[in-house]
Design an enzyme around this catalytic site. Structure first.
Site, PDB file in Angstrom:
ATOM      1  N   TYR A  98      66.618  19.098   0.730  1.00 25.53           N
ATOM      2  CA  TYR A  98      67.084  19.932   0.919  1.00 25.53           C
ATOM      3  C   TYR A  98      68.649  19.331   0.928  1.00 25.53           C
ATOM      4  O   TYR A  98      69.204  20.344  -0.161  1.00 25.53           O
ATOM      5  CB  TYR A  98      67.081  21.014   1.657  1.00 25.53           C
ATOM      6  CG  TYR A  98      65.200  21.957   1.043  1.00 25.53           C
ATOM      7  CD1 TYR A  98      65.030  22.587  -0.063  1.00 25.53           C
ATOM      8  CD2 TYR A  98      64.117  20.945   1.882  1.00 25.53           C
ATOM      9  CE1 TYR A  98      64.019  23.211   0.265  1.00 25.53           C
ATOM     10  CE2 TYR A  98      62.794  21.949   1.660  1.00 25.53           C
ATOM     11  CZ  TYR A  98      62.871  22.610   0.274  1.00 25.53           C
ATOM     12  OH  TYR A  98      61.481  23.703  -0.465  1.00 25.53           O
ATOM     13  N   GLU A 140      56.806  24.896   5.015  1.00 26.68           N
ATOM     14  CA  GLU A 140      56.268  23.247   4.706  1.00 26.68           C
ATOM     15  C   GLU A 140      56.459  22.470   5.935  1.00 26.68           C
ATOM     16  O   GLU A 140      55.259  22.049   5.588  1.00 26.68           O
ATOM     17  CB  GLU A 140      57.491  22.701   3.381  1.00 26.68           C
ATOM     18  CG  GLU A 140      57.289  23.498   2.058  1.00 26.68           C
ATOM     19  CD  GLU A 140      58.639  22.710   1.629  1.00 26.68           C
ATOM     20  OE1 GLU A 140      59.134  21.830   1.884  1.00 26.68           O
ATOM     21  OE2 GLU A 140      59.038  23.517   0.436  1.00 26.68           O
TER      22      GLU A 140
END
Length: 401
Positions: A98, A140
Protein backbone atom coordinates in the site's frame (compact mmCIF):
# COMPACT_ATOMS: atom_id res chain seq x y z
CA UNK A 1 -14.55 9.40 8.92
CA UNK A 2 -12.91 12.38 7.24
CA UNK A 3 -11.57 15.11 9.49
CA UNK A 4 -13.39 18.43 9.71
CA UNK A 5 -10.66 20.18 7.74
CA UNK A 6 -10.46 17.56 4.95
CA UNK A 7 -14.17 16.96 4.30
CA UNK A 8 -14.91 20.34 2.65
CA UNK A 9 -11.72 20.12 0.57
CA UNK A 10 -12.60 16.64 -0.72
CA UNK A 11 -16.17 17.76 -1.42
CA UNK A 12 -14.95 20.77 -3.41
CA UNK A 13 -12.36 18.84 -5.41
CA UNK A 14 -14.20 15.55 -5.94
CA UNK A 15 -15.71 16.70 -9.28
CA UNK A 16 -12.25 17.63 -10.60
CA UNK A 17 -10.59 14.46 -9.32
CA UNK A 18 -13.53 12.37 -10.52
CA UNK A 19 -13.36 13.86 -14.02
CA UNK A 20 -9.63 13.08 -14.23
CA UNK A 21 -9.59 9.79 -12.33
CA UNK A 22 -9.35 7.67 -15.48
CA UNK A 23 -6.25 9.53 -16.64
CA UNK A 24 -4.84 9.45 -13.12
CA UNK A 25 -5.19 5.68 -12.80
CA UNK A 26 -3.68 5.19 -16.26
CA UNK A 27 -0.62 7.26 -15.28
CA UNK A 28 -0.50 5.45 -11.94
CA UNK A 29 -0.24 1.99 -13.48
CA UNK A 30 2.38 3.17 -16.00
CA UNK A 31 4.51 4.54 -13.16
CA UNK A 32 3.92 1.53 -10.92
CA UNK A 33 4.91 -1.06 -13.51
CA UNK A 34 7.93 0.94 -14.68
CA UNK A 35 9.23 0.94 -11.10
CA UNK A 36 8.01 -2.57 -10.21
CA UNK A 37 7.70 -4.72 -13.36
CA UNK A 38 7.38 -7.81 -11.18
CA UNK A 39 3.92 -6.67 -10.11
CA UNK A 40 2.62 -6.76 -13.69
CA UNK A 41 4.45 -10.02 -14.37
CA UNK A 42 3.42 -11.92 -11.26
CA UNK A 43 0.46 -10.20 -9.54
CA UNK A 44 -1.72 -8.08 -11.81
CA UNK A 45 -3.84 -9.63 -14.55
CA UNK A 46 -2.12 -8.61 -17.80
CA UNK A 47 -5.32 -9.08 -19.77
CA UNK A 48 -7.25 -6.66 -17.55
CA UNK A 49 -4.41 -4.17 -17.87
CA UNK A 50 -4.48 -4.48 -21.65
CA UNK A 51 -8.24 -3.92 -21.96
CA UNK A 52 -8.35 -1.14 -19.36
CA UNK A 53 -10.75 -2.90 -16.98
CA UNK A 54 -8.37 -2.75 -14.00
CA UNK A 55 -7.97 1.02 -14.43
CA UNK A 56 -11.75 1.39 -14.55
CA UNK A 57 -12.17 -0.70 -11.41
CA UNK A 58 -9.56 1.28 -9.46
CA UNK A 59 -11.07 4.58 -10.56
CA UNK A 60 -14.54 3.41 -9.57
CA UNK A 61 -13.44 2.20 -6.14
CA UNK A 62 -11.64 5.47 -5.29
CA UNK A 63 -14.56 7.61 -6.42
CA UNK A 64 -17.09 5.40 -4.65
CA UNK A 65 -15.12 5.43 -1.40
CA UNK A 66 -14.65 9.22 -1.40
CA UNK A 67 -18.34 9.73 -2.19
CA UNK A 68 -19.34 7.40 0.64
CA UNK A 69 -17.16 9.33 3.10
CA UNK A 70 -18.96 12.54 2.17
CA UNK A 71 -22.53 11.26 1.88
CA UNK A 72 -22.48 8.81 4.81
CA UNK A 73 -19.76 10.05 7.18
CA UNK A 74 -21.16 8.05 10.08
CA UNK A 75 -20.66 4.69 8.34
CA UNK A 76 -17.97 2.87 6.37
CA UNK A 77 -18.68 1.14 3.02
CA UNK A 78 -17.78 -2.27 4.40
CA UNK A 79 -19.47 -4.24 1.61
CA UNK A 80 -17.26 -2.58 -0.99
CA UNK A 81 -14.15 -2.86 1.17
CA UNK A 82 -14.78 -6.52 1.94
CA UNK A 83 -15.09 -7.38 -1.75
CA UNK A 84 -11.77 -5.65 -2.55
CA UNK A 85 -10.03 -7.15 0.49
CA UNK A 86 -10.99 -10.71 -0.46
CA UNK A 87 -9.59 -10.16 -3.98
CA UNK A 88 -6.39 -8.74 -2.50
CA UNK A 89 -5.94 -11.62 -0.07
CA UNK A 90 -6.48 -14.10 -2.90
CA UNK A 91 -3.61 -12.39 -4.75
CA UNK A 92 -1.30 -12.28 -1.73
CA UNK A 93 -1.32 -8.49 -1.36
CA UNK A 94 0.66 -7.24 1.66
CA UNK A 95 0.41 -4.11 3.80
CA UNK A 96 3.80 -2.87 2.55
CA UNK A 97 2.47 -2.72 -1.00
CA UNK A 98 0.00 0.00 0.00
CA UNK A 99 2.97 2.33 0.53
CA UNK A 100 4.16 1.61 -3.00
CA UNK A 101 0.69 2.29 -4.38
CA UNK A 102 0.49 5.54 -2.41
CA UNK A 103 3.78 6.78 -3.83
CA UNK A 104 2.87 6.24 -7.46
CA UNK A 105 -0.81 7.16 -7.17
CA UNK A 106 -0.08 10.56 -5.67
CA UNK A 107 2.69 11.21 -8.16
CA UNK A 108 0.13 10.50 -10.90
CA UNK A 109 -2.38 12.87 -9.30
CA UNK A 110 0.20 15.68 -9.31
CA UNK A 111 1.17 14.90 -12.92
CA UNK A 112 -2.44 15.12 -14.10
CA UNK A 113 -3.82 17.95 -11.95
CA UNK A 114 -0.66 20.04 -11.63
CA UNK A 115 -0.95 23.24 -9.61
CA UNK A 116 -4.49 22.39 -8.54
CA UNK A 117 -2.91 19.97 -6.04
CA UNK A 118 -2.16 22.48 -3.29
CA UNK A 119 -0.74 21.24 0.03
CA UNK A 120 -4.28 21.42 1.44
CA UNK A 121 -5.71 19.35 -1.40
CA UNK A 122 -2.88 16.83 -1.18
CA UNK A 123 -3.38 16.42 2.56
CA UNK A 124 -7.14 15.89 2.18
CA UNK A 125 -6.80 13.21 -0.50
CA UNK A 126 -3.95 11.63 1.41
CA UNK A 127 -6.42 11.21 4.25
CA UNK A 128 -8.94 9.60 1.88
CA UNK A 129 -6.31 7.18 0.63
CA UNK A 130 -5.11 6.07 4.04
CA UNK A 131 -8.63 5.74 5.42
CA UNK A 132 -9.32 3.30 2.60
CA UNK A 133 -5.92 1.62 2.67
CA UNK A 134 -5.85 1.10 6.44
CA UNK A 135 -9.38 -0.28 6.41
CA UNK A 136 -8.36 -2.76 3.71
CA UNK A 137 -5.15 -3.68 5.53
CA UNK A 138 -7.15 -4.46 8.69
CA UNK A 139 -9.72 -6.57 6.82
CA UNK A 140 -7.02 -8.42 4.90
CA UNK A 141 -5.11 -9.13 8.12
CA UNK A 142 -8.26 -10.77 9.48
CA UNK A 143 -8.69 -12.82 6.30
CA UNK A 144 -5.11 -14.09 6.45
CA UNK A 145 -5.53 -14.86 10.14
CA UNK A 146 -8.78 -16.77 9.52
CA UNK A 147 -7.07 -18.72 6.73
CA UNK A 148 -4.26 -19.62 9.12
CA UNK A 149 -1.53 -18.23 6.89
CA UNK A 150 1.01 -15.38 7.17
CA UNK A 151 0.27 -12.13 5.36
CA UNK A 152 0.55 -12.65 1.62
CA UNK A 153 1.52 -16.32 1.95
CA UNK A 154 -1.64 -18.28 1.28
CA UNK A 155 -0.22 -20.43 -1.55
CA UNK A 156 -0.12 -24.20 -1.35
CA UNK A 157 0.68 -26.99 -3.84
CA UNK A 158 -2.35 -28.91 -5.11
CA UNK A 159 -2.38 -31.89 -7.46
CA UNK A 160 -4.89 -32.28 -10.29
CA UNK A 161 -6.59 -35.52 -9.27
CA UNK A 162 -9.26 -35.55 -12.01
CA UNK A 163 -10.09 -33.58 -15.14
CA UNK A 164 -13.51 -33.49 -16.80
CA UNK A 165 -14.48 -31.77 -20.06
CA UNK A 166 -17.79 -30.16 -19.10
CA UNK A 167 -18.45 -28.25 -22.35
CA UNK A 168 -16.30 -27.38 -25.39
CA UNK A 169 -15.07 -24.31 -23.45
CA UNK A 170 -15.24 -25.43 -19.81
CA UNK A 171 -13.14 -27.98 -17.95
CA UNK A 172 -13.43 -28.97 -14.29
CA UNK A 173 -10.36 -29.85 -12.25
CA UNK A 174 -10.52 -31.82 -9.00
CA UNK A 175 -7.69 -30.63 -6.75
CA UNK A 176 -6.09 -32.67 -3.97
CA UNK A 177 -3.26 -32.07 -1.51
CA UNK A 178 -0.10 -33.99 -2.49
CA UNK A 179 -0.09 -35.84 0.84
CA UNK A 180 -3.75 -36.85 0.53
CA UNK A 181 -4.92 -34.86 3.56
CA UNK A 182 -8.21 -32.91 3.21
CA UNK A 183 -7.93 -29.88 0.94
CA UNK A 184 -9.42 -27.63 3.61
CA UNK A 185 -12.65 -25.96 4.63
CA UNK A 186 -14.34 -23.17 2.69
CA UNK A 187 -17.71 -21.47 2.49
CA UNK A 188 -20.09 -22.28 -0.38
CA UNK A 189 -19.61 -19.54 -2.98
CA UNK A 190 -15.93 -18.83 -2.32
CA UNK A 191 -13.09 -18.96 -4.84
CA UNK A 192 -9.39 -19.77 -4.95
CA UNK A 193 -6.54 -18.24 -6.94
CA UNK A 194 -4.50 -20.39 -9.30
CA UNK A 195 -1.00 -19.28 -10.28
CA UNK A 196 0.68 -20.71 -13.37
CA UNK A 197 4.03 -20.05 -15.01
CA UNK A 198 3.57 -19.01 -18.64
CA UNK A 199 6.09 -19.53 -21.47
CA UNK A 200 7.56 -16.02 -21.02
CA UNK A 201 8.30 -16.70 -17.34
CA UNK A 202 5.41 -14.62 -15.94
CA UNK A 203 3.54 -16.19 -13.04
CA UNK A 204 -0.01 -15.02 -13.68
CA UNK A 205 -2.87 -15.45 -11.22
CA UNK A 206 -6.58 -15.95 -11.81
CA UNK A 207 -9.51 -16.68 -9.47
CA UNK A 208 -11.89 -19.62 -9.94
CA UNK A 209 -14.95 -20.41 -7.87
CA UNK A 210 -15.03 -23.69 -5.99
CA UNK A 211 -17.83 -25.45 -7.87
CA UNK A 212 -18.70 -28.24 -5.43
CA UNK A 213 -19.82 -28.27 -1.81
CA UNK A 214 -17.32 -28.05 1.04
CA UNK A 215 -16.85 -31.02 3.31
CA UNK A 216 -15.10 -33.48 1.01
CA UNK A 217 -11.40 -34.21 0.92
CA UNK A 218 -10.92 -32.48 -2.46
CA UNK A 219 -11.72 -29.16 -4.12
CA UNK A 220 -13.16 -28.65 -7.59
CA UNK A 221 -12.82 -25.63 -9.85
CA UNK A 222 -14.36 -25.13 -13.27
CA UNK A 223 -12.37 -23.11 -15.80
CA UNK A 224 -13.98 -21.48 -18.82
CA UNK A 225 -11.52 -20.77 -21.59
CA UNK A 226 -11.51 -17.05 -22.41
CA UNK A 227 -11.18 -16.87 -26.18
CA UNK A 228 -9.92 -13.83 -28.05
CA UNK A 229 -12.60 -11.58 -29.49
CA UNK A 230 -13.27 -8.10 -28.25
CA UNK A 231 -10.60 -8.60 -25.60
CA UNK A 232 -7.33 -10.54 -25.25
CA UNK A 233 -7.16 -14.33 -25.10
CA UNK A 234 -7.24 -15.63 -21.54
CA UNK A 235 -3.62 -16.51 -20.73
CA UNK A 236 -4.25 -18.65 -17.66
CA UNK A 237 -7.49 -20.29 -18.78
CA UNK A 238 -5.86 -21.27 -22.10
CA UNK A 239 -2.84 -22.67 -20.25
CA UNK A 240 -5.02 -24.71 -17.88
CA UNK A 241 -7.10 -26.09 -20.74
CA UNK A 242 -3.95 -27.10 -22.62
CA UNK A 243 -1.70 -28.29 -19.81
CA UNK A 244 -3.52 -29.11 -16.54
CA UNK A 245 -3.71 -32.90 -16.53
CA UNK A 246 -4.17 -35.48 -13.78
CA UNK A 247 -0.98 -35.75 -11.74
CA UNK A 248 0.14 -32.19 -12.46
CA UNK A 249 0.82 -29.82 -9.58
CA UNK A 250 -0.65 -26.32 -9.36
CA UNK A 251 -0.04 -23.43 -6.97
CA UNK A 252 -3.39 -22.59 -5.36
CA UNK A 253 -4.40 -20.06 -2.71
CA UNK A 254 -6.54 -20.52 0.35
CA UNK A 255 -10.25 -19.89 -0.32
CA UNK A 256 -11.54 -16.31 -0.21
CA UNK A 257 -14.64 -14.43 -1.35
CA UNK A 258 -17.54 -12.66 0.36
CA UNK A 259 -20.42 -14.01 -1.76
CA UNK A 260 -21.22 -16.94 0.52
CA UNK A 261 -24.31 -18.95 1.31
CA UNK A 262 -26.14 -17.55 4.34
CA UNK A 263 -27.26 -19.82 7.14
CA UNK A 264 -30.85 -20.02 8.33
CA UNK A 265 -34.16 -20.55 6.55
CA UNK A 266 -34.35 -17.34 4.49
CA UNK A 267 -35.69 -17.97 0.96
CA UNK A 268 -32.94 -17.77 -1.65
CA UNK A 269 -32.65 -16.75 -5.28
CA UNK A 270 -29.54 -18.13 -6.99
CA UNK A 271 -29.35 -16.42 -10.39
CA UNK A 272 -26.49 -17.07 -12.81
CA UNK A 273 -25.50 -16.88 -16.44
CA UNK A 274 -22.71 -18.70 -18.27
CA UNK A 275 -19.81 -19.79 -16.07
CA UNK A 276 -21.41 -17.76 -13.26
CA UNK A 277 -23.16 -21.00 -12.37
CA UNK A 278 -20.06 -22.23 -10.49
CA UNK A 279 -20.48 -20.50 -7.09
CA UNK A 280 -24.23 -21.19 -7.24
CA UNK A 281 -23.50 -24.86 -7.86
CA UNK A 282 -21.40 -24.98 -4.69
CA UNK A 283 -24.29 -23.43 -2.76
CA UNK A 284 -26.82 -25.86 -4.26
CA UNK A 285 -24.54 -28.83 -3.56
CA UNK A 286 -24.15 -27.75 0.07
CA UNK A 287 -27.90 -27.24 0.49
CA UNK A 288 -28.59 -30.72 -0.90
CA UNK A 289 -25.84 -32.32 1.19
CA UNK A 290 -27.22 -30.79 4.39
CA UNK A 291 -30.87 -31.64 3.65
CA UNK A 292 -32.02 -28.02 3.50
CA UNK A 293 -35.75 -27.40 3.15
CA UNK A 294 -35.68 -23.62 2.69
CA UNK A 295 -37.27 -22.21 -0.51
CA UNK A 296 -34.63 -21.93 -3.25
CA UNK A 297 -35.30 -20.40 -6.65
CA UNK A 298 -32.61 -21.26 -9.19
CA UNK A 299 -32.33 -19.19 -12.37
CA UNK A 300 -29.73 -19.85 -15.06
CA UNK A 301 -29.22 -18.41 -18.54
CA UNK A 302 -26.79 -19.64 -21.19
CA UNK A 303 -26.10 -19.58 -24.92
CA UNK A 304 -27.22 -23.16 -25.58
CA UNK A 305 -27.77 -26.30 -23.48
CA UNK A 306 -24.42 -27.61 -24.74
CA UNK A 307 -22.68 -24.50 -23.35
CA UNK A 308 -24.25 -24.91 -19.89
CA UNK A 309 -21.47 -26.25 -17.64
CA UNK A 310 -22.61 -28.83 -15.05
CA UNK A 311 -26.16 -28.72 -16.45
CA UNK A 312 -27.03 -32.28 -15.42
CA UNK A 313 -25.65 -31.80 -11.89
CA UNK A 314 -27.52 -28.52 -11.43
CA UNK A 315 -30.75 -30.23 -12.46
CA UNK A 316 -30.11 -33.19 -10.12
CA UNK A 317 -29.30 -30.96 -7.15
CA UNK A 318 -32.37 -28.77 -7.69
CA UNK A 319 -34.59 -31.86 -7.84
CA UNK A 320 -33.02 -33.16 -4.61
CA UNK A 321 -34.14 -30.05 -2.70
CA UNK A 322 -37.81 -30.17 -1.68
CA UNK A 323 -38.07 -26.39 -1.66
CA UNK A 324 -36.27 -25.69 -4.94
CA UNK A 325 -37.50 -24.58 -8.36
CA UNK A 326 -35.25 -24.47 -11.44
CA UNK A 327 -35.79 -21.95 -14.28
CA UNK A 328 -33.61 -22.16 -17.42
CA UNK A 329 -33.25 -19.91 -20.44
CA UNK A 330 -31.12 -20.44 -23.55
CA UNK A 331 -30.44 -18.03 -26.38
CA UNK A 332 -30.86 -20.89 -28.86
CA UNK A 333 -31.29 -24.65 -28.93
CA UNK A 334 -27.92 -25.17 -30.54
CA UNK A 335 -27.52 -28.59 -32.08
CA UNK A 336 -29.65 -30.37 -29.51
CA UNK A 337 -33.06 -30.03 -27.91
CA UNK A 338 -34.12 -27.78 -25.07
CA UNK A 339 -34.27 -29.50 -21.67
CA UNK A 340 -37.78 -30.00 -20.35
CA UNK A 341 -39.21 -26.74 -19.02
CA UNK A 342 -36.41 -24.55 -20.45
CA UNK A 343 -37.29 -21.44 -22.43
CA UNK A 344 -35.68 -19.62 -25.34
CA UNK A 345 -34.48 -16.03 -25.01
CA UNK A 346 -33.09 -13.86 -22.22
CA UNK A 347 -33.81 -14.65 -18.58
CA UNK A 348 -37.03 -12.92 -17.55
CA UNK A 349 -37.76 -12.74 -13.85
CA UNK A 350 -41.30 -11.55 -14.57
CA UNK A 351 -42.05 -15.24 -15.14
CA UNK A 352 -40.43 -16.38 -11.89
CA UNK A 353 -42.42 -16.51 -8.63
CA UNK A 354 -40.40 -15.12 -5.73
CA UNK A 355 -41.24 -15.77 -2.09
CA UNK A 356 -41.53 -12.87 0.30
CA UNK A 357 -38.27 -12.02 2.05
CA UNK A 358 -36.07 -13.59 -0.66
CA UNK A 359 -32.33 -12.88 -0.56
CA UNK A 360 -30.72 -12.88 -4.00
CA UNK A 361 -27.25 -14.02 -5.10
CA UNK A 362 -26.16 -13.14 -8.64
CA UNK A 363 -23.19 -14.19 -10.74
CA UNK A 364 -22.56 -13.76 -14.44
CA UNK A 365 -21.83 -11.08 -17.03
CA UNK A 366 -22.53 -7.50 -15.91
CA UNK A 367 -25.44 -6.93 -18.36
CA UNK A 368 -27.19 -10.02 -16.97
CA UNK A 369 -26.68 -8.97 -13.34
CA UNK A 370 -27.78 -5.39 -14.03
CA UNK A 371 -30.98 -6.65 -15.66
CA UNK A 372 -31.75 -9.10 -12.84
CA UNK A 373 -30.93 -6.57 -10.12
CA UNK A 374 -33.14 -3.95 -11.78
CA UNK A 375 -36.05 -6.37 -11.96
CA UNK A 376 -35.60 -7.41 -8.33
CA UNK A 377 -35.59 -3.78 -7.21
CA UNK A 378 -38.77 -3.14 -9.22
CA UNK A 379 -40.37 -6.12 -7.49
CA UNK A 380 -39.57 -4.69 -4.09
CA UNK A 381 -36.51 -6.70 -3.08
CA UNK A 382 -34.35 -4.36 -0.95
CA UNK A 383 -30.97 -3.45 -2.43
CA UNK A 384 -29.30 -4.75 0.75
CA UNK A 385 -30.69 -8.23 -0.02
CA UNK A 386 -29.15 -8.42 -3.50
CA UNK A 387 -25.59 -9.75 -3.51
CA UNK A 388 -23.32 -10.41 -6.47
CA UNK A 389 -19.99 -11.79 -7.64
CA UNK A 390 -17.97 -10.43 -10.56
CA UNK A 391 -15.35 -12.54 -12.30
CA UNK A 392 -12.52 -10.08 -12.89
CA UNK A 393 -12.23 -6.39 -11.93
CA UNK A 394 -15.39 -5.14 -10.26
CA UNK A 395 -16.67 -2.50 -12.69
CA UNK A 396 -19.92 -2.37 -10.74
CA UNK A 397 -18.55 -1.02 -7.46
CA UNK A 398 -19.93 2.49 -7.64
CA UNK A 399 -23.25 1.23 -8.93
CA UNK A 400 -24.18 -1.74 -6.78
CA UNK A 401 -21.98 -1.59 -3.67
Amino acid sequence: MLSEQSAPVVRATLPVVGAAIGEITGRFYSRLFAAHPELLRDVFNRGNQANGEQRQALAGSIAAFATALLEHPETRPDAMLSRIAHKHAALGVTSEQYKIVHEHLFAAIVEVLGEAVTPEVAAAWDEVYWLMANALIAIEAGLYRDAGVPEGASWRPMVVAERHEETPDAVSLVLRRPDGTPAGAFKPGQYVSVQVELPDGARQIRQYSLSAAPGGSDWRITVKRVRGGEGPEGEVSAWLHAHALPGDELSVSAPFGDLVLPTGDTPLLLASAGIGTTPMLSMLDHLAATGATRPVTVVHADRTPADHAHRAQQHTLAKALPGAALHLWYESEGEGELPEGARLGQADLDEVPLPEGVVAYLCGPLPFMRAVRGELLRRGVPAADIHYEVFGPDLWLGEAA
